[in-house]
Design a protein around this motif. Structure first.
Motif, PDB file in Angstrom:
ATOM      1  N   ILE A   1       5.429 -16.478 -39.416  1.00 62.11           N
ATOM      2  CA  ILE A   1       6.168 -17.498 -38.718  1.00 62.11           C
ATOM      3  C   ILE A   1       5.474 -18.441 -38.152  1.00 62.11           C
ATOM      4  O   ILE A   1       5.237 -17.805 -36.560  1.00 62.11           O
ATOM      5  CB  ILE A   1       7.198 -17.558 -38.796  1.00 62.11           C
ATOM      6  CG1 ILE A   1       8.026 -17.070 -39.855  1.00 62.11           C
ATOM      7  CG2 ILE A   1       8.174 -18.559 -37.819  1.00 62.11           C
ATOM      8  CD1 ILE A   1       9.658 -16.398 -39.304  1.00 62.11           C
ATOM      9  N   ARG A   2       4.796 -19.993 -38.148  1.00 63.86           N
ATOM     10  CA  ARG A   2       4.396 -20.121 -37.246  1.00 63.86           C
ATOM     11  C   ARG A   2       3.066 -19.436 -36.663  1.00 63.86           C
ATOM     12  O   ARG A   2       2.424 -19.110 -35.326  1.00 63.86           O
ATOM     13  CB  ARG A   2       5.309 -20.538 -36.026  1.00 63.86           C
ATOM     14  CG  ARG A   2       6.126 -21.946 -35.961  1.00 63.86           C
ATOM     15  CD  ARG A   2       7.088 -21.889 -34.610  1.00 63.86           C
ATOM     16  NE  ARG A   2       6.940 -22.200 -34.025  1.00 63.86           N
ATOM     17  CZ  ARG A   2       6.695 -22.977 -32.577  1.00 63.86           C
ATOM     18  NH1 ARG A   2       8.232 -22.457 -32.374  1.00 63.86           N
ATOM     19  NH2 ARG A   2       6.012 -23.466 -31.626  1.00 63.86           N
ATOM     20  N   GLY A   3       2.429 -18.477 -36.774  1.00 71.14           N
ATOM     21  CA  GLY A   3       0.868 -18.761 -37.054  1.00 71.14           C
ATOM     22  C   GLY A   3      -0.210 -19.404 -36.065  1.00 71.14           C
ATOM     23  O   GLY A   3       0.025 -20.618 -36.502  1.00 71.14           O
ATOM     24  N   GLY A   4      -0.617 -18.663 -35.619  1.00 75.23           N
ATOM     25  CA  GLY A   4      -1.556 -19.623 -34.695  1.00 75.23           C
ATOM     26  C   GLY A   4      -2.842 -20.625 -35.561  1.00 75.23           C
ATOM     27  O   GLY A   4      -2.754 -19.906 -36.510  1.00 75.23           O
ATOM     28  N   SER A   5      -3.157 -21.350 -34.684  1.00 78.05           N
ATOM     29  CA  SER A   5      -4.370 -22.113 -35.588  1.00 78.05           C
ATOM     30  C   SER A   5      -5.101 -22.047 -35.632  1.00 78.05           C
ATOM     31  O   SER A   5      -5.773 -21.588 -34.832  1.00 78.05           O
ATOM     32  CB  SER A   5      -4.104 -24.118 -35.692  1.00 78.05           C
ATOM     33  OG  SER A   5      -2.874 -24.497 -35.485  1.00 78.05           O
ATOM     34  N   GLY A   6      -6.329 -22.376 -36.556  1.00 80.88           N
ATOM     35  CA  GLY A   6      -7.876 -21.750 -36.372  1.00 80.88           C
ATOM     36  C   GLY A   6      -8.612 -23.138 -35.471  1.00 80.88           C
ATOM     37  O   GLY A   6      -7.858 -23.521 -34.925  1.00 80.88           O
TER      38      GLY A   6
END
Length: 201
Positions: free
Chosen positions: A44-49
Motif C-alpha cells: 500500500i502506497r509503496g514508494g515511487s522509483g
C-alpha cells in the motif's frame, strides 16, 4: 515487496503474521546507455522509483560538467507512505562528457540514485539505481590531459533503509567508459598517491 534496479532487493516482513515477500531483481546493467526508471515499491502506497536523467549524448556531449558546492544531481527513489510498503528503487543518471572539457565536483556536492526507505512495520528499502559516465572524444594516452577532473563530491547509490524488521535494499551500480593512464574509478579521478596505472581501462 521493495523495488530493485541497479541494486536488487531481498525480502521483507510485516508485523503481526510474518510474511516474506521477494523483492525486485537488478536490471539495466548491460551496455553503455542505461535508460530505465527505478521500479516502484510494492504494498500500500509503496514508494515511487527514481526517474531518468540524461546529461548530453554520445553525439552531443557536454563540454564540461561542474557541480558547485552544495549542488546535486539526484534520481532517488521515494519513501513508502504506509506501514509495510516497499521503498522505490533509485533511478538512472547517464552523463556524456567531452574529455577536453572534463568534470569537476566541489566539496559537499551530491551525485545520487539512492533507494527509498521502506514503510514502518517491515517495509523493505528500495535498491540503489544506476549511474553511468560516458567519456567522448578519444581518451588521451598521456597521464595529463586538458580536462580537469576533481571529484570531491559524493557519489551515492546506496539501497534504502528498511522499516523494522524488514531488509534494506542493496547498493546500486556505477560504471564509466575507459579512463586514461593515471586515472581510475567511475569519474576517472587521479589515482591515489602511491598508485598508478599505465593503460586505458
Amino acid at each position: 515487496g521493495h523495488a530493485g534496479h541497479g541494486g536488487s532487493t531481498t525480502s521483507n516482513s510485516t508485523n503481526g503474521t510474518t510474511v516474506t515477500v521477494q523483492g525486485g531483481s537488478s536490471y539495466d546493467l548491460e551496455g553503455d546507455t542505461p535508460c530505465e526508471m527505478g521500479s516502484g515499491g510494492g504494498g500500500i502506497r509503496g514508494g515511487s522509483g527514481g526517474g531518468v536523467i540524461v546529461l548530453g549524448t554520445k553525439t552531443s556531449p557536454l563540454w564540461i560538467l561542474i557541480l558547485e558546492t552544495g549542488g546535486s544531481i539526484t534520481s532517488d527513489g521515494s519513501t513508502a507512505g504506509e506501514m509495510g510498503g516497499g521503498g522505490g528503487a533509485g533511478g538512472t543518471v547517464s552523463a556524456s562528457i567531452d574529455w577536453r572539457g572534463g568534470f569537476r565536483a566541489d566539496y559537499k556536492t551530491h551525485f545520487t540514485a539512492v533507494g527509498g526507505q521502506g514503510g514502518s512495520g517491515g517495509g523493505g528499502g528500495g535498491g540503489g539505481g544506476v549511474v553511468h559516465v560516458q567519456w567522448t572524444s578519444p581518451a588521451p594516452v598521456e597521464a595529463t590531459f586538458e580536462g580537469s577532473n576533481v571529484s570531491q563530491g559524493v557519489l551515492s547509490l546506496r539501497g534504502g533503509e528498511a522499516g523494522s524488521p524488514g531488509l534494506s535494499g542493496r547498493y546500486g551500480f556505477a560504471s564509466s567508459s575507459d579512463c586514461p593512464p593515471g586515472r581510475a574509478g567511475e569519474l576517472c579521478d587521479p589515482c591515489p598517491i602511491g598508485t598508478y596505472k599505465t593503460k586505458c581501462g
